[in-house]
Design an enzyme around this catalytic site. Structure first.
Site, PDB file in Angstrom:
ATOM      1  N   HIS A 122      -7.554  -3.473   4.592  1.00  0.00           N
ATOM      2  CA  HIS A 122      -6.972  -2.126   4.512  1.00  0.00           C
ATOM      3  C   HIS A 122      -7.736  -1.304   3.470  1.00  0.00           C
ATOM      4  O   HIS A 122      -8.135  -0.163   3.718  1.00  0.00           O
ATOM      5  CB  HIS A 122      -5.491  -2.221   4.130  1.00  0.00           C
ATOM      6  N   ASN A 123      -7.971  -1.898   2.299  1.00  0.00           N
ATOM      7  CA  ASN A 123      -8.667  -1.177   1.235  1.00  0.00           C
ATOM      8  C   ASN A 123     -10.120  -0.910   1.589  1.00  0.00           C
ATOM      9  O   ASN A 123     -10.685   0.117   1.204  1.00  0.00           O
ATOM     10  CB  ASN A 123      -8.571  -1.961  -0.075  1.00  0.00           C
ATOM     11  N   SER A 170       0.827  -1.202   0.000  1.00  0.00           N
ATOM     12  CA  SER A 170       0.000   0.000   0.000  1.00  0.00           C
ATOM     13  C   SER A 170       0.864   1.255   0.000  1.00  0.00           C
ATOM     14  O   SER A 170       1.910   1.301   0.635  1.00  0.00           O
ATOM     15  CB  SER A 170      -0.916   0.030   1.229  1.00  0.00           C
ATOM     16  N   LYS A 195      -4.509  -6.733   3.433  1.00  0.00           N
ATOM     17  CA  LYS A 195      -4.468  -5.648   2.437  1.00  0.00           C
ATOM     18  C   LYS A 195      -5.878  -5.383   1.912  1.00  0.00           C
ATOM     19  O   LYS A 195      -6.260  -4.234   1.675  1.00  0.00           O
ATOM     20  CB  LYS A 195      -3.541  -6.027   1.279  1.00  0.00           C
ATOM     21  N   GLU A 251     -10.088   1.939   3.833  1.00  0.00           N
ATOM     22  CA  GLU A 251      -9.780   3.082   2.963  1.00  0.00           C
ATOM     23  C   GLU A 251     -11.037   3.580   2.255  1.00  0.00           C
ATOM     24  O   GLU A 251     -11.274   4.795   2.172  1.00  0.00           O
ATOM     25  CB  GLU A 251      -8.734   2.642   1.940  1.00  0.00           C
TER      26      GLU A 251
END
Length: 633
Positions: A359-360, A301, A356, A363
């Site tokens: 995480h997105n 990232s 990940k 986000e």
């Protein structure tokens, strides 16, 4: 940037006493015209005396000696490369020798049978170590995975030629795929002193000489090798080969793996640095294991800038393989406030790509919240410059990368108007938000904010329908909304805490479900810099997760939620009354009410299910856990 440091290396020639380290070390230093140092010359007198009396050195004896050689290597690197001869029989010895210079360290292991070396030791005159101690060295020898293995049966000339060919003229790391992220990672690796090989496919008239032209564009790539032929690319790498794949997620990864496999050798390592689905990563790990190839799924990232200057990296898979690539990944990653790399071994299988993905998802929500907040500020009469100033003033209490870039976005003008006013209001997505929502449903975790942010993007895509329906339904436009900018800030802060609660709850549930044993504190730590969702809140969570896996049990966050909730309710209510769309802010309040409600309406759902489907229910006045059914007619 001057890239001469890519040529500076400390070459450690290691092996048990009598394997020929000194002879090979001297010949190699002469051939490369670099200094030579024999580790034995740096033993303190106490060590020499102990070995001369027939006693083996213990770890305490070696500690200071190893540190001295490490200091020697660091000092030499300020001038030139060098060759250092040292037995370095255990991995922890090698860790001390290469401390803080891992990327500049090369290992050559001279190996042979006990019988071969015993004969050699006995034939040496005036050596202070008796041959009887040789067995103790073989007993503690831990074969290095990352060393060039040399058979001492070869002639010295052959050995030197092999070392030069395989160590000095080959690359340490390969990067496959030169898109935006791949190119930035190449420059990052080169800037950090690694000799790399770069590959991009050749397509007539479409992609020709991509790697070669890219190399010519940047001076830091002067020592890099550029290829558009897979075979020569793979053969340019030291073994075990380390190849990072930066290609589109999905079937492309599988095609690339199949193209590479005929050229790979056992124990080579492939690293998928794209946004792959964690389920597919596990399948690829299992498949490549049958071929003797290690596979690491690494979430990356930070976007183009992060990839160049230091991203957050989330690798998972085989731990032994990670140890063989961690010096590269940790060196190029961002650093946290304590100078530690924002890269850590996450766990087995596809856990790196899973976090990940989450995480997105987090986000998505953070972006949606800022979009909603900006819309509210606009309805309070602020123009883009005013909105930028308001967001700028929030940095002291709500600092984050996304807040920072959103502030910059609202300041950007094109001609006499703000650019943001000219951008079509249709938001795209690349799939990770979908995957996060699907994974939440599969795991039974209510990640409602992520789903809300995802579906808001979907709604935005129905632009033509929105225009049509807008004509059919009246919108209430109030002359004044009864909220302050501080109310909006507190509502934003409230929703962000709920967002992070949901995201980490999803990670914790997956960790339990798949037995990944994920460390939430360490995950939040590597998200404090380099990545898109870095923030002061994330920095606080590093400490919070040392004591809990549920941030809503932390006393400080409990106080903040109680402080912010009245503003969140007020802002959401005002938005509803004024027909301002705030799905994420609204869902944060609704979810919080649900997760903190002692008795919910789910009893009615269970009664309905039992009525039409005889699905049974449990009773509050029966603690046995027995299932009950009622004939409702």
């Amino acid at each position: 940037m001057n890239n001469t440091r890519t040529l500076k290396k400390v070459i450690f020639i290691m092996g048990v006493s009598g394997c020929g380290k000194s002879t090979i070390g001297k010949l190699l230093s002469e051939g490369l015209k670099i200094p030579f140092f024999d580790g034995d010359d740096f033993h303190p007198e106490s060590n020499v005396a102990k070995m001369s009396s027939g006693q083996a050195l213990n770890d305490d004896d070696r500690q200071g000696w190893l540190e001295t050689l490490n200091d020697l290597g660091k000092k030499q690197l300020t001038k030139d490369s060098c060759v250092i001869v040292c037995s370095a029989l255990k991995q922890k010895y090698r860790d001390i020798l290469s401390r803080n210079i891992q990327s500049e360290t090369k290992w050559v292991h001279l190996s042979g049978s006990f019988e071969q070396i015993f004969e050699r030791v006995n034939s040496r005159p005036n050596h202070f170590m008796p041959s009887e101690l040789l067995k103790s060295q073989f007993d503690i020898l831990e074969n290095p995975e990352d060393a060039l293995q040399i058979d001492i049966s070869l002639t010295p000339e052959h050995i030197i030629k092999t070392i030069k060919q395989k160590l000095m003229n080959t690359s340490e790391f390969g990067l496959f795929g030169l898109g935006v992220m791949g190119k930035s990672l190449c420059r990052n690796l080169a800037n950090n002193g690694f000799k790399i090989s770069m590959f991009n496919r050749h397509v007539d008239g479409v992609e020709e000489d991509v790697a070669k032209n890219f190399k010519a564009e940047y001076s830091e790539l002067s020592q890099a090798e550029a290829f558009d032929d897979i075979s020569t690319f793979v053969n340019s790498l030291q073994q075990p080969r380390r190849i990072m794949l930066m290609v589109n997620a999905g079937k492309t990864i599988d095609y690339v793996i199949e193209d590479l496999l005929p050229h790979l050798s056992e124990k080579d390592i492939l690293i998928d640095g794209g946004n792959s689905n964690y389920v597919k990563t596990k399948e690829r790990c299992d498949y490549l294991k049958t071929k003797g190839i290690h596979f690491i799924g690494a979430g990356v990232s930070g976007g183009e800038e992060g990839a160049l200057k230091g991203p957050s990296i989330m690798p998972s898979g085989d731990f032994e393989a990670y140890n063989n690539v961690k010096v590269f990944l940790e060196k190029i990653s961002a650093k946290d406030q304590n100078g530690l790399p924002c890269c850590t071994y996450v766990g087995p299988e596809g856990s790196g790509h899973f976090i990940k993905m989450v995480h997105n998802g987090i986000e998505y929500v953070e972006m949606q919240l800022l979009a909603e907040v900006s819309t509210i500020l606009e309805n309070l009469g602020q123009n883009p410059d005013d909105i930028a100033n308001t967001l700028e003033n929030w940095k002291d209490t709500a600092s984050s990368y996304l807040l920072e870039i959103t502030t910059a976005i609202f300041r950007k003008k094109e001609g006499d108007d703000w650019l943001v006013n000219k951008i079509l209001d249709k938001a795209g997505n690349k799939g990770t938000g979908n995957w996060t929502t699907i994974a939440s449903a599969q795991l039974g975790v209510p990640s409602t904010l992520i789903a809300s942010a995802l579906f808001s993007r979907y709604i935005s895509f129905y632009k033509e329908e929105r225009i049509h329906l807008n004509k059919n339904f009246k919108t209430i436009i109030s002359s004044e909304m009864n909220v302050t900018t501080n109310d909006v800030l507190e509502a934003y802060q409230f929703a962000r805490i709920i967002n992070h609660y949901q995201g980490f709850k999803l990670i914790a549930e997956a960790s339990n479900k798949f037995s990944w044993n994920l460390n939430l504190s360490e995950i939040s730590r590597i998200w404090t810099n380099g990545c898109i969702i870095r923030s002061t809140l994330m920095e606080d969570l590093v400490e919070v997760f040392k004591n809990t896996t549920n941030i809503l049990t932390n006393p400080q966050l409990i106080d903040l939620v109680n402080q912010y909730k009245p503003s969140a309710k007020k802002v959401v209510s005002q938005c509803i009354l004024n027909d301002i769309t705030t799905p994420a802010l609204g869902e944060a309040v609704q979810f919080f009410n649900g997760i903190t409600t002692k008795y919910t309406s789910a009893n009615i759902i269970q009664a309905q299910r039992d009525y039409f489907g005889a699905h049974t229910y449990q009773r509050l006045d029966d603690t046995s856990g027995k299932s009950h059914h009622t004939n409702w007619n």
